[in-house]
Motif scaffolding. Structure first.
Motif, short mmCIF file in Angstrom:
data_model
loop_
_atom_site.label_atom_id
_atom_site.label_comp_id
_atom_site.label_asym_id
_atom_site.label_seq_id
_atom_site.Cartn_x
_atom_site.Cartn_y
_atom_site.Cartn_z
N LEU A 95 37.03 31.93 32.56
CA LEU A 95 38.33 31.46 33.08
C LEU A 95 39.12 32.61 33.68
N LEU A 96 39.07 33.79 33.07
CA LEU A 96 39.78 34.95 33.63
C LEU A 96 39.21 35.32 34.99
N GLU A 97 37.89 35.09 35.19
CA GLU A 97 37.32 35.34 36.51
C GLU A 97 37.94 34.42 37.55
N ASN A 98 38.21 33.17 37.15
CA ASN A 98 38.86 32.23 38.08
C ASN A 98 40.27 32.69 38.43
N PHE A 99 40.99 33.27 37.43
CA PHE A 99 42.35 33.76 37.69
C PHE A 99 42.33 35.03 38.54
N SER A 100 41.22 35.75 38.49
CA SER A 100 41.14 37.04 39.18
C SER A 100 40.81 36.82 40.64
N ILE A 101 41.75 36.25 41.36
CA ILE A 101 41.56 36.02 42.80
C ILE A 101 41.76 37.34 43.53
N PRO A 102 41.27 37.47 44.73
CA PRO A 102 41.48 38.72 45.48
C PRO A 102 42.97 39.02 45.58
N ASN A 103 43.34 40.22 45.18
CA ASN A 103 44.75 40.58 45.15
C ASN A 103 44.87 42.05 45.54
N ASN A 104 45.72 42.32 46.56
CA ASN A 104 45.89 43.69 47.02
C ASN A 104 47.10 44.36 46.39
N PHE A 105 47.68 43.73 45.31
CA PHE A 105 48.84 44.31 44.65
C PHE A 105 48.43 44.93 43.32
N TYR A 106 47.94 44.12 42.38
CA TYR A 106 47.46 44.69 41.13
C TYR A 106 45.93 44.73 41.19
N SER A 107 45.37 45.79 40.64
CA SER A 107 43.91 45.98 40.75
C SER A 107 43.16 45.30 39.61
N ASN A 108 43.81 45.14 38.46
CA ASN A 108 43.13 44.49 37.34
C ASN A 108 44.19 44.07 36.31
#
Length: 749
Positions: A95-108
């Motif tokens: 589920l965390l992988e689903n939340f981890s959409i491409p984001n150029n603000f926070y890295s992780n």
């Protein structure tokens, strides 16, 4: 004086005098210096800060939303993960992988529950020791410190940009931490996001380069998060910046170089954004223009001062006179000296407050007196309309009709209605048909109405009461029951109608609630006449006339015992006893026996309506009749004493200009009509004739024995108008005061 708010002429003069130089100054200075400077600074800084703030706020909101989603997701709950099921851990990681959409603000981002030995991330799970030593290593921040900071802050916090070591490399990160559950009073864990400082810089890079500016970002406690641009955090004075939060175009010096600083605070994150812009970008070569502006301002200022002094000297004299008059009016209310229009304003305000206080006192007294007079009307204190109208006219209470009736309206719950709603219902129902008075503030959810009309209109009254029931029900959803007393032609019988209305309203258990009950209908069913002891009451009246106390008391006990043995209804007993008391009082007045006001108040015939049994009524009726007979038994002594007091009052006050029957009756505590009747019966002359004789006797004595002029003598016996005094003297003696003085002195010689 220059700081006063003057009247129109002064304001106009000052406006004309200052408008021309200020207009020149505004046009020359504002448009050539301030306008250019302010617009340039504000436009650049406001746009820079607003763009930066909005961009970062948007990203922070995304992190907060993600934290809330994690808090609300049962697969990430502490209880779910505490089951130590490998499947649960795998599900959480997926589920965390689903939340981890491409984001150029926070890295992780990572999830950490304080009492768990695992840290969850989209890439997998780690033990806290392994995570802090091998994955992301902070120089001076442990997981225990993270736990304590989360507990102290319910809505999260942010760590300033710092180096974090990972995979044999280091990079500056900003750490944003949100508690789990979000906004909880007692968080059990936290989700923290790693934000590259370079990511924030890239968001505002074009703006920083184009304006050669720097931006300092501070958290909600004004601690620095990061400095973007050429400046360093340790080169600025944070204390000075805190004092000028949310201000634009302030000037400061950093490392001997001047900057314009502007700041703005986010309503969403409470972060503060401060920009530093070198002054040489917006100012240019304006030194010569500044000097020219100052010289022109000084010249116009001096000219304006001279013109103001001239016009003030010319126009102030009338205002000075007005100020002196206002000072006299305000008097001691001026705690400190004022000038000009302030003094006038203070005097007017002082008089206005005094008027308001007087109006409030008068209105309060009027309301109290109206309520008291209506209570006295219900208790039968007034013998005729004239006596009531004389006292009530001042308070807006007058009666003009010849028929009277009392209504009692019993509500299921009067608290649901306000005074305006009740007044509107009464006006809509009765205003076009009757003159009526409302007696409020009565117990048991009841309101009393006294109706006044030219004719007995029982049928019309019942019809209007039916409309009133519908009005309250349809418009306000309130149910009520109405009791109507009989119509009577004498104002003194209003108390009887009141008692009848009380009896009618008490009849509701038989007739039912939410109906109209008239005493006439109730009387027909109760057969009241057959129980009334006519012959015995006539004997009581005879014993009153003869002052036979023994037979009076014996017969009264026999009547009461007979009525008790018949077991008559309480409602019927009330009416019988009431009529007995009225018959006794009527006999007392018929024999010219005196009843002073204290005895009448103690009788309180209306209290008969409050008795709950025939036995209670019997006790009350005995007390009332005993009080009546005692007053009759002492009649001779009371009359002699009262007659002496009447003559004494007249002889002490006949010389006063404001002497009147009303003031005399108030002093003696009797009514005006009784005073006139009693004096005429005792002395065989009117009070006005007796007063006139006393006055004329004193006048004749003064004309004969003193040298006072006619006006002084007239005033000494209560005549303020000399012409009316001479007319009265001539009417009494047949000659004028002057002629009387000449004749009396010739006779003495």
């Amino acid at each position: 004086m220059l700081k006063s708010k003057l009247f129109t002429r002064y304001v106009t003069s000052y406006t004309v005098l200052f408008f021309i130089p200020l207009l020149i100054l505004a046009f020359y200075a504002f448009h050539n210096f301030n306008d250019v400077l302010r617009k340039e600074i504000n436009s650049h800084n406001s746009r820079l800060l607003e763009q930066s703030k909005n961009a970062i706020d948007l990203r922070v909101e995304e992190m907060i939303k993600l934290s809330i989603q994690i808090s609300n997701n049962p697969y990430f709950s502490k209880s779910h993960l505490e089951e130590d099921s490998f499947l649960n851990v795998v599900q959480a990681t997926k589920l965390l992988e689903n939340f981890s959409i491409p984001n150029n603000f926070y890295s992780n981002f990572f999830i950490y529950y304080f009492d768990r030995d695992l840290i969850y991330s989209p890439q997998g799970t780690y033990s806290p020791q392994y995570f802090s030593k091998s994955i992301y290593k902070y120089d001076n921040w442990s997981l225990e410190q993270l736990k304590n900071q989360v507990i102290m802050s319910r809505k999260g916090f942010v760590r300033p940009a710092e180096y974090i070591h990972m995979n044999n490399s280091s990079e500056r990160y900003i750490t944003y931490v949100a508690p789990l559950p979000y906004s909880s009073e007692q968080p059990s864990g936290a989700v923290f996001y790693l934000i590259r400082e370079s990511a924030i810089y890239n968001m505002v890079k074009e703006t920083l380069i184009s304006n050669k500016s720097s931006i300092l970002i501070l958290d909600n406690e004004f601690n620095p998060i990061t400095m973007l641009g050429d400046l360093e955090i340790n080169s600025v004075d944070l204390q000075q910046l805190r004092q000028h939060r949310n201000q634009f175009a302030l000037k400061t010096t950093i490392k001997d170089k001047p900057y314009f600083i502007s700041s703005i605070t986010s309503n969403k994150t409470s972060w503060t954004y401060i920009s530093f812009m070198p002054t040489d970008i917006v100012t240019g070569k304006l030194s010569q223009l500044k000097m020219s502006t100052i010289e022109l301002f000084l010249f116009l200022f001096i000219i304006g001062i001279l013109l103001i002094y001239f016009f003030m000297h010319l126009n102030y004299k009338p205002l000075n006179e007005l100020t002196k008059m206002a000072t006299r009016i305000a008097g001691s209310t001026l705690s400190t000296p004022l000038g000009g229009l302030e003094t006038v304003h203070s005097a007017v305000d002082h008089m206005s407050r005094q008027i308001n206080v007087l109006e409030q006192k008068v209105e309060s007294a009027a309301v109290t007196m109206r309520f008291r007079l209506l209570q006295q009307l219900l208790k039968g204190y007034f013998a005729d309309q004239e006596e009531f109208n004389l006292k009530g006219a001042e308070y807006g209470l007058t009666i003009s009709g010849t028929s009277y009736a009392v209504l009692i309206i019993m509500f299921d719950s009067i608290k649901q209605l306000d005074e305006e709603q009740i007044d509107t219902a009464f006006k809509e129902t009765f205003a076009h048909s009757y003159h009526y008075f409302v007696l409020e503030n009565v117990p048991e959810d009841q309101i009393f109405l006294i109706l006044n009309d030219e004719n007995d209109q029982m049928g019309a009254c019942e019809s209007l009461c039916t409309e009133l029931l519908k009005n309250f029900k349809n418009n306000y959803g309130i149910h009520c029951t109405i009791g109507i007393g009989n119509w009577h032609s004498s104002i003194s019988d209003i108390s009887k109608s009141y008692l009848q209305a009380c009896s009618a309203i008490d009849y509701w258990p038989i007739r039912g609630k939410h109906t109209i009950i008239t005493y006439q209908q109730m009387e027909e069913s109760m057969n009241y006449i057959s129980h009334y002891p006519h012959q015995q009451v006539e004997l009581l009246k005879a014993y009153i006339s003869e002052r036979d106390a023994v037979n009076f008391a014996t017969l009264l006990d026999a009547i009461i015992k007979s009525l008790q043995e018949k077991n008559i209804p309480l409602i019927t007993a009330r009416l019988i006893f009431y009529n007995m008391v009225q018959a006794i009082i009527h006999t007392i007045y018929k024999n010219n026996y005196e009843l002073n006001e204290e005895i009448i108040k103690n009788l309180d015939i209306i209290s008969l309506a409050r008795q709950d049994s025939v036995d209670d009524l019997s006790i009350r009726i005995k007390a009332i009749c005993s009080e009546l007979f005692v007053s009759v038994d002492h009649k001779g002594l009371a009359e002699n004493k009262q007659n002496g007091r009447m003559k004494q009052y007249i002889e002490e006050h006949y010389c006063e200009s404001h002497f009147s029957l009303q003031s005399m009756s108030d002093y003696l505590n009797i009514s005006v009509s009784y005073l006139s009747h009693s004096f005429k019966a005792q002395f065989n002359r009117n009070i006005s004739d007796y007063v006139n004789d006393l006055r004329m006797t004193k006048v004749k004595c003064d004309l004969t024995n003193t040298d006072k002029n006619v006006q002084e003598i007239a005033q000494s016996v209560g005549y303020l108008n000399q012409s009316s005094f001479i007319r009265k003297f001539k009417q009494t003696t047949g000659i004028t005061p002057g002629a009387y003085r000449e004749l009396s002195r010739k006779g003495t010689k």
